[in-house]
Scaffold this motif. Structure first.
Motif, PDB file in Angstrom:
ATOM      1  N   ALA A   1       0.810  -1.219   0.000  1.00 44.58           N
ATOM      2  CA  ALA A   1       0.000   0.000   0.000  1.00 44.58           C
ATOM      3  C   ALA A   1       0.841   1.266   0.000  1.00 44.58           C
ATOM      4  O   ALA A   1       0.314   2.364  -0.203  1.00 44.58           O
ATOM      5  CB  ALA A   1      -0.941   0.003   1.204  1.00 44.58           C
ATOM      6  N   ALA A   2       2.161   1.130   0.214  1.00 44.72           N
ATOM      7  CA  ALA A   2       3.051   2.295   0.213  1.00 44.72           C
ATOM      8  C   ALA A   2       3.545   2.644  -1.186  1.00 44.72           C
ATOM      9  O   ALA A   2       4.209   3.671  -1.364  1.00 44.72           O
ATOM     10  CB  ALA A   2       4.239   2.042   1.139  1.00 44.72           C
ATOM     11  N   LEU A   3       3.254   1.807  -2.176  1.00 49.81           N
ATOM     12  CA  LEU A   3       3.658   2.070  -3.557  1.00 49.81           C
ATOM     13  C   LEU A   3       2.505   2.707  -4.321  1.00 49.81           C
ATOM     14  O   LEU A   3       1.337   2.348  -4.110  1.00 49.81           O
ATOM     15  CB  LEU A   3       4.091   0.765  -4.234  1.00 49.81           C
ATOM     16  N   ARG A   4       2.832   3.636  -5.209  1.00 50.43           N
ATOM     17  CA  ARG A   4       1.810   4.406  -5.904  1.00 50.43           C
ATOM     18  C   ARG A   4       2.130   4.536  -7.387  1.00 50.43           C
ATOM     19  O   ARG A   4       3.273   4.308  -7.812  1.00 50.43           O
ATOM     20  CB  ARG A   4       1.716   5.811  -5.289  1.00 50.43           C
ATOM     21  N   VAL A   5       1.146   4.939  -8.154  1.00 53.59           N
ATOM     22  CA  VAL A   5       1.362   5.259  -9.575  1.00 53.59           C
ATOM     23  C   VAL A   5       1.258   6.765  -9.809  1.00 53.59           C
ATOM     24  O   VAL A   5       1.448   7.232 -10.931  1.00 53.59           O
ATOM     25  CB  VAL A   5       0.346   4.522 -10.486  1.00 53.59           C
ATOM     26  N   ARG A   6       0.955   7.513  -8.737  1.00 49.29           N
ATOM     27  CA  ARG A   6       0.922   8.969  -8.827  1.00 49.29           C
ATOM     28  C   ARG A   6       1.912   9.542  -7.819  1.00 49.29           C
ATOM     29  O   ARG A   6       1.964   9.118  -6.672  1.00 49.29           O
ATOM     30  CB  ARG A   6      -0.484   9.516  -8.562  1.00 49.29           C
ATOM     31  N   GLU A   7       2.662  10.536  -8.259  1.00 45.91           N
ATOM     32  CA  GLU A   7       3.743  11.088  -7.444  1.00 45.91           C
ATOM     33  C   GLU A   7       3.228  11.983  -6.331  1.00 45.91           C
ATOM     34  O   GLU A   7       2.250  12.705  -6.487  1.00 45.91           O
ATOM     35  CB  GLU A   7       4.688  11.897  -8.344  1.00 45.91           C
ATOM     36  N   ARG A   8       3.928  11.877  -5.175  1.00 51.96           N
ATOM     37  CA  ARG A   8       3.693  12.781  -4.062  1.00 51.96           C
ATOM     38  C   ARG A   8       5.025  13.410  -3.666  1.00 51.96           C
ATOM     39  O   ARG A   8       6.089  12.944  -4.066  1.00 51.96           O
ATOM     40  CB  ARG A   8       3.085  12.036  -2.871  1.00 51.96           C
ATOM     41  N   ALA A   9       4.960  14.422  -2.858  1.00 51.03           N
ATOM     42  CA  ALA A   9       6.174  15.138  -2.449  1.00 51.03           C
ATOM     43  C   ALA A   9       7.164  14.183  -1.803  1.00 51.03           C
ATOM     44  O   ALA A   9       6.803  13.401  -0.922  1.00 51.03           O
ATOM     45  CB  ALA A   9       5.812  16.263  -1.489  1.00 51.03           C
ATOM     46  N   GLY A  10       8.411  14.249  -2.240  1.00 49.96           N
ATOM     47  CA  GLY A  10       9.473  13.432  -1.665  1.00 49.96           C
ATOM     48  C   GLY A  10       9.598  12.039  -2.245  1.00 49.96           C
ATOM     49  O   GLY A  10      10.476  11.265  -1.825  1.00 49.96           O
ATOM     50  N   ASP A  11       8.746  11.683  -3.205  1.00 56.39           N
ATOM     51  CA  ASP A  11       8.776  10.338  -3.791  1.00 56.39           C
ATOM     52  C   ASP A  11       9.968  10.133  -4.717  1.00 56.39           C
ATOM     53  O   ASP A  11      10.480  11.083  -5.335  1.00 56.39           O
ATOM     54  CB  ASP A  11       7.500  10.071  -4.602  1.00 56.39           C
ATOM     55  N   LEU A  12      10.390   8.878  -4.817  1.00 57.59           N
ATOM     56  CA  LEU A  12      11.337   8.435  -5.836  1.00 57.59           C
ATOM     57  C   LEU A  12      10.568   7.636  -6.869  1.00 57.59           C
ATOM     58  O   LEU A  12       9.582   6.968  -6.546  1.00 57.59           O
ATOM     59  CB  LEU A  12      12.439   7.572  -5.218  1.00 57.59           C
ATOM     60  N   MET A  13      11.028   7.670  -8.119  1.00 59.23           N
ATOM     61  CA  MET A  13      10.315   6.984  -9.198  1.00 59.23           C
ATOM     62  C   MET A  13      11.136   5.821  -9.752  1.00 59.23           C
ATOM     63  O   MET A  13      12.336   5.940  -9.960  1.00 59.23           O
ATOM     64  CB  MET A  13       9.970   7.957 -10.319  1.00 59.23           C
ATOM     65  N   LEU A  14      10.446   4.690  -9.952  1.00 58.31           N
ATOM     66  CA  LEU A  14      11.028   3.537 -10.631  1.00 58.31           C
ATOM     67  C   LEU A  14      10.219   3.269 -11.895  1.00 58.31           C
ATOM     68  O   LEU A  14       8.983   3.356 -11.872  1.00 58.31           O
ATOM     69  CB  LEU A  14      10.971   2.291  -9.734  1.00 58.31           C
ATOM     70  N   ALA A  15      10.902   2.938 -12.953  1.00 57.36           N
ATOM     71  CA  ALA A  15      10.190   2.528 -14.166  1.00 57.36           C
ATOM     72  C   ALA A  15       9.735   1.085 -13.977  1.00 57.36           C
ATOM     73  O   ALA A  15      10.508   0.226 -13.533  1.00 57.36           O
ATOM     74  CB  ALA A  15      11.098   2.646 -15.381  1.00 57.36           C
ATOM     75  N   GLY A  16       8.475   0.803 -14.285  1.00 53.17           N
ATOM     76  CA  GLY A  16       7.945  -0.538 -14.085  1.00 53.17           C
ATOM     77  C   GLY A  16       7.214  -1.058 -15.294  1.00 53.17           C
ATOM     78  O   GLY A  16       6.775  -0.307 -16.163  1.00 53.17           O
ATOM     79  N   LYS A  17       7.066  -2.387 -15.342  1.00 52.32           N
ATOM     80  CA  LYS A  17       6.311  -3.049 -16.403  1.00 52.32           C
ATOM     81  C   LYS A  17       5.331  -4.008 -15.748  1.00 52.32           C
ATOM     82  O   LYS A  17       5.717  -4.854 -14.931  1.00 52.32           O
ATOM     83  CB  LYS A  17       7.255  -3.802 -17.340  1.00 52.32           C
ATOM     84  N   VAL A  18       4.063  -3.897 -16.086  1.00 54.09           N
ATOM     85  CA  VAL A  18       3.016  -4.691 -15.462  1.00 54.09           C
ATOM     86  C   VAL A  18       3.142  -6.156 -15.859  1.00 54.09           C
ATOM     87  O   VAL A  18       3.187  -6.496 -17.043  1.00 54.09           O
ATOM     88  CB  VAL A  18       1.619  -4.166 -15.857  1.00 54.09           C
ATOM     89  N   GLU A  19       3.225  -7.033 -14.846  1.00 51.59           N
ATOM     90  CA  GLU A  19       3.266  -8.474 -15.092  1.00 51.59           C
ATOM     91  C   GLU A  19       1.924  -9.133 -14.786  1.00 51.59           C
ATOM     92  O   GLU A  19       1.599 -10.170 -15.350  1.00 51.59           O
ATOM     93  CB  GLU A  19       4.369  -9.115 -14.240  1.00 51.59           C
ATOM     94  N   LEU A  20       1.154  -8.521 -13.877  1.00 53.48           N
ATOM     95  CA  LEU A  20      -0.138  -9.082 -13.501  1.00 53.48           C
ATOM     96  C   LEU A  20      -0.925  -8.004 -12.774  1.00 53.48           C
ATOM     97  O   LEU A  20      -0.360  -7.234 -11.987  1.00 53.48           O
ATOM     98  CB  LEU A  20       0.042 -10.299 -12.587  1.00 53.48           C
ATOM     99  N   ALA A  21      -2.218  -7.922 -13.038  1.00 56.31           N
ATOM    100  CA  ALA A  21      -3.100  -7.000 -12.322  1.00 56.31           C
ATOM    101  C   ALA A  21      -4.342  -7.761 -11.890  1.00 56.31           C
ATOM    102  O   ALA A  21      -5.008  -8.386 -12.717  1.00 56.31           O
ATOM    103  CB  ALA A  21      -3.474  -5.815 -13.204  1.00 56.31           C
ATOM    104  N   GLU A  22      -4.635  -7.733 -10.579  1.00 54.69           N
ATOM    105  CA  GLU A  22      -5.764  -8.472 -10.019  1.00 54.69           C
ATOM    106  C   GLU A  22      -6.671  -7.515  -9.266  1.00 54.69           C
ATOM    107  O   GLU A  22      -6.194  -6.716  -8.461  1.00 54.69           O
ATOM    108  CB  GLU A  22      -5.293  -9.553  -9.040  1.00 54.69           C
ATOM    109  N   ILE A  23      -7.971  -7.602  -9.524  1.00 55.94           N
ATOM    110  CA  ILE A  23      -8.947  -6.802  -8.785  1.00 55.94           C
ATOM    111  C   ILE A  23      -9.551  -7.682  -7.707  1.00 55.94           C
ATOM    112  O   ILE A  23     -10.066  -8.764  -7.983  1.00 55.94           O
ATOM    113  CB  ILE A  23     -10.043  -6.258  -9.725  1.00 55.94           C
ATOM    114  N   SER A  24      -9.444  -7.232  -6.449  1.00 51.30           N
ATOM    115  CA  SER A  24      -9.975  -7.992  -5.321  1.00 51.30           C
ATOM    116  C   SER A  24     -10.765  -7.041  -4.440  1.00 51.30           C
ATOM    117  O   SER A  24     -10.195  -6.161  -3.791  1.00 51.30           O
ATOM    118  CB  SER A  24      -8.844  -8.645  -4.526  1.00 51.30           C
TER     119      SER A  24
END
Length: 360
Positions: free
Chosen positions: A279-302
């Motif tokens: 829950a600490a990882l995001r797709v929208r930036e907030r103040a003080g965040d660092l960014m990593l480039a990512g590639k989606v391997e799986l997305a699950e809706i629960s």
């Protein structure tokens, strides 16, 4: 009830079910036994109840050694995974049964009032004159819970009582149980494999793993400051992201020369592990965040959350995003994390640094 377990150990043949442990329950509060299957939760609960005797150590209840005392001589109520009701009795008689057994001259009016009170709290009033076989599984479990509550035993043990119910029923009963336990009538011990359940019930949590007691304390404290990686794994759903790193002058260095500005204690190991809750990882930036480039391997809706597995330069990470989100496999997305929301563990897996800000 004040219940103390002193150097309790349980062995069955060559197998150790519980390693030596000390545990003093906070009286008139809820203690959650949290751990995976075969962590030792049921073994510990059976020793508390008097269904089993420890191989070593002793059980002390209200200052008295009750180690060898059988369950029938202890004032304890229990609810199991598989609900147990008397099939030939009505719901009302099932709930009233411990009250009738306990009293030499039962107060019929008082018993009826208690039955109606519990039936109302657990929403089974319309079924009081039915037999258990005429009820759904969720309704039968409510009857079993009401009977246990009716006893007003000083110690109440619940061994994963909601595990066999569907999602909606579990949610309803969790809320109801939290309200019922808040009265403080009993010392309650509640076993579960689900971290979410422990957080919802609050109180205190004892984390067990492979027969060892790893940590005991207020639930929020154990969640936010797990003593070790083992505790963090047990108290994270989905599992905490763990990333190898090395201590640096200004914090921690991860793969791909990513530097996290995290204040480390002077006495530390050069090799560390970073823990990041999903829950600490995001797709929208907030103040003080660092960014990593990512590639989606799986997305699950629960339910109301979306869990996204992302391949990054520091390894595969799992994000827990609130709401329903749509991602395509292989889609490139940014992953943002804030150094103030990471855990740092030393080479032995013990906690060095806990987050300085909570996940919101």
């Amino acid at each position: 009830m004040e219940l103390m377990l002193e150097r309790i150990e349980k062995q069955v043949g060559a197998q150790t079910h519980l390693y030596p442990l000390d545990l003093t329950l906070v009286p008139r509060a809820v203690t959650v036994l949290l751990g995976a299957t075969q962590a030792g939760k049921t073994s510990l609960m059976r020793l508390m109840a008097g269904l089993d005797a420890p191989s070593q150590g002793r059980v002390v209840a209200d200052g008295q050694d009750v180690t060898g005392r059988p369950v029938r001589e202890r004032n304890v109520s229990m609810v199991y995974q598989q609900f147990i009701n008397y099939p030939s009795m009505t719901v009302a008689d099932n709930i009233a049964s411990p009250l009738k057994l306990r009293a030499a001259a039962p107060d019929k009016r008082g018993i009826a009032a208690r039955v109606n009170e519990l039936a109302a709290k657990l929403h089974i009033e319309p079924f009081l004159q039915r037999l258990p076989a005429e009820l759904s599984g969720g309704q039968q479990q409510r009857v079993a819970l009401a009977r246990a509550l009716a006893k007003r035993a000083p110690l109440m043990l619940l061994d994963e009582p909601l595990v066999n119910l569907d999602y909606k029923l579990r949610e309803e009963l969790r809320d109801e149980l939290s309200q019922l336990f808040a009265s403080g009538e009993s010392t309650v011990v509640y076993a579960t494999t689900e971290p979410t359940e422990a957080l919802l019930l609050g109180g205190y949590t004892a984390v067990l793993d492979a027969g060892e007691l790893l940590q005991y304390g207020p639930t929020a404290e154990v969640f936010h400051k797990p003593k070790s990686i083992r505790v963090a794994r047990a108290f994270s759903d989905p599992p905490m992201n763990l990333v190898a790193g090395s201590a640096a002058t200004l914090g921690v260095t991860l793969a791909a020369d990513l530097n996290l500005s995290v204040p480390l204690p002077a006495a530390r190991t050069p090799v560390v592990t970073i823990g990041i809750r999903a829950a600490a990882l995001r797709v929208r930036e907030r103040a003080g965040d660092l960014m990593l480039a990512g590639k989606v391997e799986l997305a699950e809706i629960s339910g109301s959350d979306t869990f996204v597995h992302v391949d990054t330069a520091i390894g595969e990470l799992v994000m827990q995003l609130t709401g329903v989100h749509q991602f395509s496999l292989g889609e490139a997305i940014p992953v943002y994390l804030n150094p103030s929301q990471v855990y740092v563990f030393d080479a032995a897996g013990d906690l060095l640094v806990a987050p300085t800000s909570e996940v919101r």
